[in-house]
Design an enzyme around this catalytic site. Structure first.
Site, short mmCIF file in Angstrom:
data_model
loop_
_atom_site.label_atom_id
_atom_site.label_comp_id
_atom_site.label_asym_id
_atom_site.label_seq_id
_atom_site.Cartn_x
_atom_site.Cartn_y
_atom_site.Cartn_z
N SER A 1 0.82 -1.23 0.00
CA SER A 1 0.00 0.00 0.00
C SER A 1 0.84 1.26 0.00
O SER A 1 1.95 1.30 0.56
CB SER A 1 -0.89 0.02 1.26
OG SER A 1 -1.75 -1.07 1.27
N HIS B 1 -7.51 0.05 6.23
CA HIS B 1 -7.13 -1.35 6.47
C HIS B 1 -7.22 -1.71 7.95
O HIS B 1 -7.59 -2.83 8.30
CB HIS B 1 -5.73 -1.63 5.91
CG HIS B 1 -5.69 -1.60 4.41
ND1 HIS B 1 -6.39 -2.48 3.65
CD2 HIS B 1 -5.06 -0.76 3.54
CE1 HIS B 1 -6.19 -2.23 2.35
NE2 HIS B 1 -5.38 -1.17 2.26
#
Lengths: 461, 461, 461, 461
Positions: free
Chosen positions: D327, D397
């Site tokens: 990410s 997340h």
């Protein structure tokens, strides 16, 4: 007139094609040419009188010569096909005779090509002469038949045409030759590489399921409820299809997923039996396999079907360990009658002559040993043609590499089961590791693979 | 090594099969046998040394003899196919030579069958002798090749194999014979009756559209944006597919729906031109038609494709009145150069030698009349083989029954258009009522159908 | 135990969901959670004892609070749903009561939100107060029910749950409120914009056709042959589906394509009647329309279905001129009995009391005029609730904008037809140009549109 | 005018709807009513002058009152929608203002319903008063908007309408309230239970893939070749779709199947990297997740998407052990700049100010420790709103239950990667067993789950 009734039976025979084409298919009304449509409901179909025959002959020639270009030639072939469909049985026979007799190979041409070949010595000459001979040997009627596949259901048309030729060929060799040529054409088109295996479920089109009911040849499907039961979660049904005949199964097999070897077909078909979890089954029982298309007789799919279904089930259900059949023994009773007629086993003969013997425990007990012994012998030792098991179902599975595994006492007590094999059924076992060796032994030396128990039993008979 | 790069070009050539098989197809990893997989990323592909050839020969024989049963034989054929795919170019040539030389027809057997035929007099004997001769003439390698169609993409495999044989056959006649046999097999499998017409749109799979980009042979597709433009609401694209090669177009045609005859291909391809309502168009312009499979060379689909697309468009869009092409004239420049070289039309020769002449109004004006006149003559009067138009595109449309309708001055000013035909394009008109007569006149007597205006123009030249 | 039988009837009731889930759906065995599976075949389903209720309450709370994240909350909702399915009727009632009583709106919160609203004066304050009040008025049980749609057949689950609540609600208002909330939820999900119109043919899945047999509410489908007849080339059947309930029709209509107005439903359903060419039909007769889902009662699709089918037929078959129904008159006999009981038309009463009167020509002749006259009056003049036709089928078609067109003497002589309307049937005509005006006149002023002939007849009665 | 160009960009914005509707969709030309079509190519779109507004107001009222019957009302709603689409921006704003202001809830009615509620004491009265209040609080404009879903692409229409309202709402609260109501409607329609997970491959329609290119928000897709690479055998792409918006992805995720945790996104996107066997991969790396529909902002799918994809991959590829992301850290640089601006870590500040520092081995070596330390701190310890990680991707997340697993030094050296996070990337690990606990800890107490190594590193900063 039958073709005009609203819901005739499923189209397993040739006449059905026209009805179906006229009847219930999606695109039917759009696809049918004028020439065919005029016959609907207007009375008897024509017999093809002589002047029509002249017209036909000219049309056939034009197709073969490609007059007006390939596209027009094909349109003309389609028209010929529709003309054929609209004829009466007499008209059809005349049509086919014309085709068989007037569009056969040209023997003069063949002889000349042979002569040319015998004069060719150089490699290239020889090759060209072979090519020319091959062309001369290709009968025009086969080329013409091939062109019919542009009809909306052209492939089915030709399959059904062959069925018709087979029946005509039995009394007239003219048709037999045409039929054989058509068989070669179909064998090439129906090569296994072109076929698609499809699972059939209760979610399949009713129009397809209706055909299963019509085509089932081993254990009659009595009703839609019976059919639904054969498609439940712990059953499987698979068929081969041809991409150009997507609504017509070629052959199908019905499978039960069970624990342990199934021994009784009535239990398998019981609509009130509880469902079981297919994921925990260890055995797949192939209990019925039926060919669907008369016109594909002699073109074999069964061995491929069994193999493909075994592969598919094995990958879907990893707990499956055994793949076996539960099979009828169609020729046993006839063979047995001969034996009993010769005076062998008089006590057994007496019992079997008692109506309802299988329901009488004492009689059944006495019959069991000798009947089983003779059945084992029949399956394992008796030969028809040299090197070939006498029983046709046995021959099919043995040449696929299966072995005779187990006899099932009173495994099919339906009238048909009693009639053909005194209720006996048999399991053939497909053990993947042994299939090639079994096949070679059987086709090479006629050696039948069997379980030790059955082999011993047969030896006693 | 190319095969391992992630995104190689679309698989139009043979080598692509392996890459694709290994690469991005759904079932790829499941379907590939061990034998093929070992070569991935492990270095050079093998050349098929001698002892491998012995093994191959034995495998081929086992396939043909059906050792282990039909199912096993097919599995073995599939393995042979994968072996082939994994070989180096040298290995592949050896493989094919072995097949061509050692599995050809048995000449002794053929000669005996010929002799038997010459002795056969009764009808039945004669028929059987013909059958036997036919069988003897069927080369084993063709039967073996046919078995390869059980490979996951077996039909494409054979199509590409023929392309490979065509290239080998140019220098070695051994391969030419094998190639011809394979062509016959493919011609039967790719009979028009088996093909499916599909419309291709921007909703089609990218993997398919990518192939259009690769296969377009007339007006190069420059980008995905160019492609998208050719699939807009006022455009149509249709292709033929074979049911066993569902991801591979065989031939495709691009159509523009316009008002009035289109005269300029750059306008048709302009991505910034406004969209028009297809429902109000009166003319369908076929502006590009491309064959996709080298291995199907000589098996003709184009005529059927045009006919089927005309039918489909006519039923979808009832306002369409005219069906015509906007076609290149690929052989004009070459023929013209010969004429000019002979001293004809010196002024024209001078102009055409001036770079950028078509952008200079005065020069273009001077060139227009003589160039058009010569072009009309080239298309209508010049012959290649007897009875056949010299220009290949003209020959294709004329034998389909079209007529030469109109010349388009500076209809294609792309470098390719100027290079091959000095910018000239031509419309061929498909008038349904005249197609058969045009075809017959052209194929029978070599008579070219043309509009009166063009016929006059040609007569002046 | 019924749920374990292999082929139980088609799943029109709630209990069917579990059976079907357990039974024959593709993914069934994979999708079912452990909690549900344990009940298969292990005896009676649980009643939900008190300590289980505590566990349930906690689970419901966790779902609403989103404990463990939204994904976990949804998994927990699915588990709740499966728990519900596995309960006994008593258990289910307890489950629903818990939901209805303990997860209703919080009245204190609602009152506070009302109070806040009354204090809000500025535009923004007011808007926020309205929002807050709206939130307070949304009962938690509705939010919880909505979460059940993550079950494999969640939407069907909720539809059937509502059917269950409707039946419970008849004796206990606690359930009625929950049912009404669920209805609102379903009305939003089943908005017409989400529904798909599908044609149903003999090519449709047997599993779907089996449901038509179960759901047909007007003219019972007697067998698969009867069904097949209703799907022939000159018949049409259309249904609405919801994308998340793809195997369940919501409502379906059966149409016959005929020439002239159909007057006799037995003729329409005759399996031996000849097929006619649908392309030449001028009239589409809607002869049966059935709702399929009890749980969607009060959410109306019929008007949209008729309109969409009319549009589709009109575009497919341009020769169609008239769209009409052939409808039963379910309330006529009951109303008539009242009239006759009052002594009106004594001769008619006498005839109708004669068993088999309709087969006796003389009696039928005498009955025809008075019966027709009274029937016209019943349909056109008699009111139920103010402004509403007394006959429910008449009310449905009139509020859709149709008009009462023609009476059909002995149009349905089945026992049911005689029983409910002395054999009378009626055509309602859908004339596109008049639909809006008819609807407005009927819904606004209760004015019934009728053909002049019928209006006159009614006036005489 | 842009809307008439042939190949405009993919329709991610509202204006695209008209173009697309007019443009390239299958049924477009058939479905568009006359009222919309007149605007094509005829110049500027209208601004909705006052008298038109009167007409609109009347139409809206008729829709809500169901004049002419429900079917007519819906047809009228569809017409309103098409009118809207054909308006200029000014016209659209007027249209929406009219809707927002004149079709809001009736405050008098609401107040009366509140009053009635306060008087209701019996259970049943109370329930009915609540129902009435709920109805009064439902604004007519929301009901009207809901009716637009009968447009051919009605759901997409409303999604894009909300995007437009969001933009208008930023400067005018009138629109904000309408926007919020529409959001509630969409949230109910886009409930996770209605969404379908689909895998996207190179076999997907080009029209769909084109949208991925347009919607990708993390790592720009540079070309069709780049896209193809992301869909190869060792990559996966999944998206959620709504059944009534089948051509529009809602959100999609791109996954790489690798061995070991991926640390460098440039390597993942390298088109020339070798393919690997997905069946032997042990780790699935989610390297990009993009929302596609502005009009669905605030309706969350990402958590469900990740969970469903993890499930699907785990069942397809049993060797997968780890599920993690690779990410970006979009907010790191901005936060870091603040820290460095305060004089912390002067040496680091100096290095980062050196252009190309990451290519200079010595500089990079010096920067590595302090930069990693600060980054760990940023991710694990820094808070935005209370209890919420400062970094938005981290927050997403973490609230899904993942943990911060590993920092990747120079994991993204693209200009964007350097710009937003000095090249740092991070892996978030989804460990199935810990997801619920992680989620609860994070949402409850703001506790961030992290690997011990990272936690230690953060503690040092």
């Amino acid at each position: 007139m039958a073709m005009n009734e609203r819901t005739n039976g499923s189209g397993s025979f040739f006449d059905g094609v026209l009805d179906r084409t006229l009847g219930n298919l999606r695109a039917a009304w759009r696809d049918i040419a004028e020439s065919a449509r005029v016959y609907i409901g207007t009375g008897p179909r024509p017999d093809l009188p002589d002047n029509d025959a002249d017209r036909l002959r000219a049309q056939m020639r034009a197709c073969l010569e490609g007059t007006g270009g390939q596209v027009s030639a094909r349109a003309r072939a389609a028209e010929l096909g529709r003309t054929y469909l609209a004829l009466s049985p007499t008209g059809r026979e005349r049509f086919l005779r014309l085709l068989a007799e007037e569009f056969d190979v040209d023997r003069v041409e063949v002889d000349e090509a042979c002569a040319r070949l015998s004069r060719a010595h150089e490699d290239n000459d020889r090759r060209e002469a072979e090519q020319a001979l091959r062309r001369a040997l290709e009968p025009p009627h086969t080329r013409l038949l091939g062109q019919f596949n542009v009809l909306p259901e052209g492939v089915k048309f030709l399959v059904d045409l062959r069925a018709e030729l087979m029946s005509l060929g039995r009394r007239d060799a003219t048709f037999a030759a045409l039929e054989r040529d058509l068989k070669n054409l179909l064998a090439s088109w129906f090569d296994i590489g072109f076929l698609e295996l499809q699972r059939i479920t209760w979610e399949s089109p009713a129009a397809l399921l209706e055909k299963l009911i019509a085509y089932e040849a081993v254990h009659t499907i009595r009703s839609w409820t019976d059919l639904k039961n054969r498609l439940e979660a712990d059953r499987r049904c698979f068929a081969f299809f041809h991409p150009r005949m997507p609504h017509e199964p070629l052959i199908f097999v019905e499978v039960a997923l069970v624990s342990g070897m199934a021994t009784d077909v009535q239990k398998l078909l019981d609509e009130h039996a509880p469902l079981t979890d297919p994921g925990s089954a260890d055995t797949a029982i192939f209990y019925s396999i039926s060919n669907c298309q008369k016109g594909l007789a002699g073109i074999s799919f069964g061995n491929f079907l069994i193999k493909r279904v075994v592969d598919q089930l094995a990958s879907e259900l990893p707990k499956l360990r055994n793949f076996a059949t539960l099979s009828p023994i169609p020729g046993f009773r006839k063979w047995l009658d001969g034996r009993l007629g010769d005076g062998a086993e008089p006590r057994l003969g007496e019992i079997l002559n008692t109506p309802g013997w299988h329901l009488d425990e004492a009689l059944a007990k006495d019959a069991r040993e000798p009947l089983s012994r003779l059945c084992a012998r029949y399956l394992i030792l008796e030969k028809g043609r040299p090197g070939r098991a006498l029983d046709p179902v046995a021959h099919f599975h043995l040449s696929n590499g299966a072995r005779v595994e187990r006899l099932n006492w009173l495994g099919d007590t339906s009238p048909k089961g009693l009639q053909q094999s005194e209720g006996m059924m048999v399991n053939y076992l497909y053990k993947l590791a042994d299939i090639e060796a079994n096949h070679e032994a059987y086709t090479g030396e006629g050696r039948v693979a069997a379980s030790p128990a059955l082999r011993n039993l047969a030896a006693k008979a």
